[in-house]
Scaffold this motif. Sequence first.
Motif, PDB file in Angstrom:
ATOM      1  N   THR A   1       0.860  -1.190   0.000  1.00 44.27           N
ATOM      2  CA  THR A   1       0.000   0.000   0.000  1.00 44.27           C
ATOM      3  C   THR A   1       0.893   1.236   0.000  1.00 44.27           C
ATOM      4  OG1 THR A   1      -1.647  -1.199   1.301  1.00 44.27           O
ATOM      5  CG2 THR A   1      -1.898   1.184   1.146  1.00 44.27           C
ATOM      6  N   TRP A   2       0.502   2.246  -0.807  1.00 42.84           N
ATOM      7  CA  TRP A   2       1.313   3.470  -0.964  1.00 42.84           C
ATOM      8  C   TRP A   2       0.689   4.648  -0.219  1.00 42.84           C
ATOM      9  CZ3 TRP A   2       6.046   3.701  -3.014  1.00 42.84           C
ATOM     10  CH2 TRP A   2       6.473   2.623  -3.787  1.00 42.84           C
ATOM     11  N   TYR A   3       1.587   5.479   0.359  1.00 44.06           N
ATOM     12  CA  TYR A   3       1.156   6.674   1.092  1.00 44.06           C
ATOM     13  C   TYR A   3       2.077   7.846   0.739  1.00 44.06           C
ATOM     14  CZ  TYR A   3      -1.412   3.398   4.094  1.00 44.06           C
ATOM     15  OH  TYR A   3      -2.256   2.428   4.565  1.00 44.06           O
ATOM     16  N   LYS A   4       1.488   9.045   0.900  1.00 41.80           N
ATOM     17  CA  LYS A   4       2.274  10.279   0.807  1.00 41.80           C
ATOM     18  C   LYS A   4       2.227  10.952   2.169  1.00 41.80           C
ATOM     19  CE  LYS A   4       2.832  14.563  -1.858  1.00 41.80           C
ATOM     20  NZ  LYS A   4       2.290  15.449  -2.921  1.00 41.80           N
ATOM     21  N   GLU A   5       3.383  11.439   2.625  1.00 39.07           N
ATOM     22  CA  GLU A   5       3.433  12.055   3.954  1.00 39.07           C
ATOM     23  C   GLU A   5       2.459  13.223   4.043  1.00 39.07           C
ATOM     24  OE1 GLU A   5       7.282  13.113   5.365  1.00 39.07           O
ATOM     25  OE2 GLU A   5       7.931  11.029   5.622  1.00 39.07           O
ATOM     26  N   ASN A   6       1.820  13.319   5.237  1.00 46.27           N
ATOM     27  CA  ASN A   6       0.838  14.359   5.550  1.00 46.27           C
ATOM     28  C   ASN A   6      -0.473  14.194   4.773  1.00 46.27           C
ATOM     29  OD1 ASN A   6       2.749  15.638   7.260  1.00 46.27           O
ATOM     30  ND2 ASN A   6       3.635  16.687   5.494  1.00 46.27           N
ATOM     31  N   VAL A   7      -0.645  13.031   4.112  1.00 48.60           N
ATOM     32  CA  VAL A   7      -1.917  12.701   3.459  1.00 48.60           C
ATOM     33  C   VAL A   7      -2.442  11.451   4.137  1.00 48.60           C
ATOM     34  CG1 VAL A   7      -3.073  12.065   1.318  1.00 48.60           C
ATOM     35  CG2 VAL A   7      -1.196  13.721   1.283  1.00 48.60           C
ATOM     36  N   TYR A   8      -3.635  11.560   4.735  1.00 50.07           N
ATOM     37  CA  TYR A   8      -4.148  10.468   5.569  1.00 50.07           C
ATOM     38  C   TYR A   8      -4.519   9.238   4.744  1.00 50.07           C
ATOM     39  CZ  TYR A   8      -7.110   7.852   8.789  1.00 50.07           C
ATOM     40  OH  TYR A   8      -7.660   6.859   9.548  1.00 50.07           O
ATOM     41  N   ASN A   9      -5.259   9.423   3.659  1.00 47.29           N
ATOM     42  CA  ASN A   9      -5.746   8.284   2.873  1.00 47.29           C
ATOM     43  C   ASN A   9      -4.643   7.690   2.010  1.00 47.29           C
ATOM     44  OD1 ASN A   9      -8.398   8.562   3.844  1.00 47.29           O
ATOM     45  ND2 ASN A   9      -8.818  10.163   2.335  1.00 47.29           N
TER      46      ASN A   9
ATOM     47  N   CYS B   1       5.826   3.127   1.489  1.00 57.43           N
ATOM     48  CA  CYS B   1       4.893   2.025   1.284  1.00 57.43           C
ATOM     49  C   CYS B   1       4.889   1.112   2.503  1.00 57.43           C
ATOM     50  CB  CYS B   1       5.257   1.224   0.033  1.00 57.43           C
ATOM     51  SG  CYS B   1       6.806   0.313   0.188  1.00 57.43           S
ATOM     52  N   THR B   2       3.844   0.316   2.618  1.00 61.68           N
ATOM     53  CA  THR B   2       3.777  -0.709   3.655  1.00 61.68           C
ATOM     54  C   THR B   2       3.662  -2.066   2.986  1.00 61.68           C
ATOM     55  OG1 THR B   2       1.365  -0.575   3.831  1.00 61.68           O
ATOM     56  CG2 THR B   2       2.660   0.856   5.283  1.00 61.68           C
ATOM     57  N   ALA B   3       4.345  -3.071   3.573  1.00 55.42           N
ATOM     58  CA  ALA B   3       4.269  -4.462   3.106  1.00 55.42           C
ATOM     59  C   ALA B   3       3.632  -5.283   4.227  1.00 55.42           C
ATOM     60  CB  ALA B   3       5.658  -4.982   2.766  1.00 55.42           C
ATOM     61  N   GLU B   4       2.621  -6.079   3.887  1.00 53.12           N
ATOM     62  CA  GLU B   4       1.882  -6.786   4.924  1.00 53.12           C
ATOM     63  C   GLU B   4       1.485  -8.178   4.461  1.00 53.12           C
ATOM     64  OE1 GLU B   4      -1.987  -5.946   7.841  1.00 53.12           O
ATOM     65  OE2 GLU B   4      -1.580  -4.665   6.108  1.00 53.12           O
TER      66      GLU B   4
ATOM     67  N   GLU C   1      -2.784   0.691  -4.132  1.00 51.61           N
ATOM     68  CA  GLU C   1      -2.279  -0.594  -3.662  1.00 51.61           C
ATOM     69  C   GLU C   1      -1.520  -1.274  -4.789  1.00 51.61           C
ATOM     70  OE1 GLU C   1      -5.519  -2.841  -2.129  1.00 51.61           O
ATOM     71  OE2 GLU C   1      -5.715  -1.614  -0.315  1.00 51.61           O
ATOM     72  N   GLY C   2      -0.586  -2.142  -4.417  1.00 54.35           N
ATOM     73  CA  GLY C   2       0.227  -2.845  -5.407  1.00 54.35           C
ATOM     74  C   GLY C   2       1.695  -2.495  -5.225  1.00 54.35           C
ATOM     75  N   PRO C   3       2.567  -3.279  -5.806  1.00 49.02           N
ATOM     76  CA  PRO C   3       4.010  -3.052  -5.620  1.00 49.02           C
ATOM     77  C   PRO C   3       4.543  -1.800  -6.310  1.00 49.02           C
ATOM     78  CG  PRO C   3       3.625  -4.848  -7.154  1.00 49.02           C
ATOM     79  CD  PRO C   3       2.294  -4.488  -6.593  1.00 49.02           C
ATOM     80  N   GLN C   4       3.758  -1.198  -7.236  1.00 50.31           N
ATOM     81  CA  GLN C   4       4.237  -0.017  -7.963  1.00 50.31           C
ATOM     82  C   GLN C   4       3.229   1.130  -7.880  1.00 50.31           C
ATOM     83  OE1 GLN C   4       5.157  -1.470 -11.945  1.00 50.31           O
ATOM     84  NE2 GLN C   4       7.326  -1.602 -11.392  1.00 50.31           N
ATOM     85  N   LEU C   5       3.800   2.354  -7.823  1.00 55.00           N
ATOM     86  CA  LEU C   5       3.024   3.597  -7.889  1.00 55.00           C
ATOM     87  C   LEU C   5       3.518   4.344  -9.118  1.00 55.00           C
ATOM     88  CD1 LEU C   5       1.020   5.658  -6.672  1.00 55.00           C
ATOM     89  CD2 LEU C   5       2.915   6.549  -5.310  1.00 55.00           C
ATOM     90  N   VAL C   6       2.623   4.524 -10.100  1.00 62.24           N
ATOM     91  CA  VAL C   6       3.041   5.065 -11.398  1.00 62.24           C
ATOM     92  C   VAL C   6       2.438   6.450 -11.605  1.00 62.24           C
ATOM     93  CG1 VAL C   6       3.014   4.733 -13.895  1.00 62.24           C
ATOM     94  CG2 VAL C   6       3.221   2.756 -12.364  1.00 62.24           C
ATOM     95  N   PHE C   7       3.308   7.434 -11.987  1.00 69.53           N
ATOM     96  CA  PHE C   7       2.883   8.783 -12.414  1.00 69.53           C
ATOM     97  C   PHE C   7       3.128   8.856 -13.917  1.00 69.53           C
ATOM     98  CE2 PHE C   7       4.327   9.151  -8.039  1.00 69.53           C
ATOM     99  CZ  PHE C   7       3.292   9.842  -7.426  1.00 69.53           C
ATOM    100  N   SER C   8       2.059   8.832 -14.685  1.00 74.59           N
ATOM    101  CA  SER C   8       2.238   8.855 -16.148  1.00 74.59           C
ATOM    102  C   SER C   8       2.714  10.222 -16.631  1.00 74.59           C
ATOM    103  CB  SER C   8       0.936   8.468 -16.842  1.00 74.59           C
ATOM    104  OG  SER C   8      -0.110   9.336 -16.441  1.00 74.59           O
ATOM    105  N   SER C   9       2.275  11.299 -15.943  1.00 74.41           N
ATOM    106  CA  SER C   9       2.737  12.660 -16.264  1.00 74.41           C
ATOM    107  C   SER C   9       2.836  13.421 -14.947  1.00 74.41           C
ATOM    108  CB  SER C   9       1.766  13.351 -17.222  1.00 74.41           C
ATOM    109  OG  SER C   9       2.182  14.682 -17.491  1.00 74.41           O
TER     110      SER C   9
END
Length: 394
Positions: free
Chosen positions: A142-150, A173-176, A154-162
Amino acid sequence: MDRKWMEKHLLLSESLLKMVQSFLSVSVSPSAEIVEGNSVTLTCSSDANPAANYTWYKENEDNPLSEGPQLVFSSIQSSDSGQYFCTAENMLGRRTSRSISIDVKYGPKLTSVSVSPSAEIVEGSSVTLTCSSDANPAANYTWYKENVYNPLSEGPQLVFSSIQSSDSGQYFCTAENMLGRRTSRSISIDVKYGPKLPSVSVSPSAEIVEGSSVTLTCSSDANPAANYTWYKENEDSPKASGQIFTITDVRPEHSGNYYCEAQNSRGRQNSTLHLIVGAGNSTTIMHIIWPTVVVLILIPLLLLGLWASWTQFRKKKTLSSTTKPHEPVELELDSCPDYENISDTAAKTEDPEEQEDLLDSCPDYENISDTAAKTEDPEEQEDLSDSCPVYGNI
């Protein structure tokens, strides 16, 4: 006979060897799921006579692990996972068991985040963050950004297309899995972008007066930080560099359009400001001074006039309150009208009350004549005689 005995002996040995092989096996305890940190025992058993000697091996390793019918792990680790087997040997032969698989379960560890590309991240490009962890069974991410609660995704990758400038920040990220949960260290994403449209301001914001000082300020959102240059319209050479441009002793010729240019390695932008220089300080001061001078002059004159009126009023009041019969009275020359005219007017007036009012408009002149005759002082007699005109007419 020796030959027959030899053949018989070989036949017996083969039978014994078959018996040893058929009863050689490996077992594990506990037989349930093996969790990291628990105690695990492997047992090698064989039906042999004389009793067999046992040796333990792990696949792909040449050296034996230990000797004896049991291989004990007091606190088994994830690194102990693998295929194990044993050998049983006595004076009549040596046999190897089938392998047994040891699958050690453990929670996530060594959780980390990587970014691709690893070079400078430019606004508009594609960026991928990857979360990895050593876990058995495999972890969920699961992916998180600091100071953002939600969570972001989810998934091993977080992709920014632009990727955009607003995506800059710290990510983790968290691994569980069923045996635990681990959080990675944060990774910083610093998105580089050219200057946004600059904003320009002027101080003071009110009318700019000739001779005063004025400060122009330019600011722009940029990464890396922008460099600023000031220009005046229709002039080629720059007026100043830096975020702040100050003009001291402003003159009318300073009026016009100014623009600042914000520039960094990713691009440039500029914005325009119109500057108007108003009247000079001297003109403004004179507009203030002249009305003030006029007021300061009029106030004493007004007070003087009021004082004179009050003095005259007081004098008349004093004369009227202190005058006694047969006492010299100071009368103004114009205190009585032309009595000749009064008598004529009274004669022409038919209304008796109006005649009486006209004749009473001056004092008793007969008494005034008597008073003047009794007065020895020539000046006082002259004053009494002059207090009203031609008495003979009355």
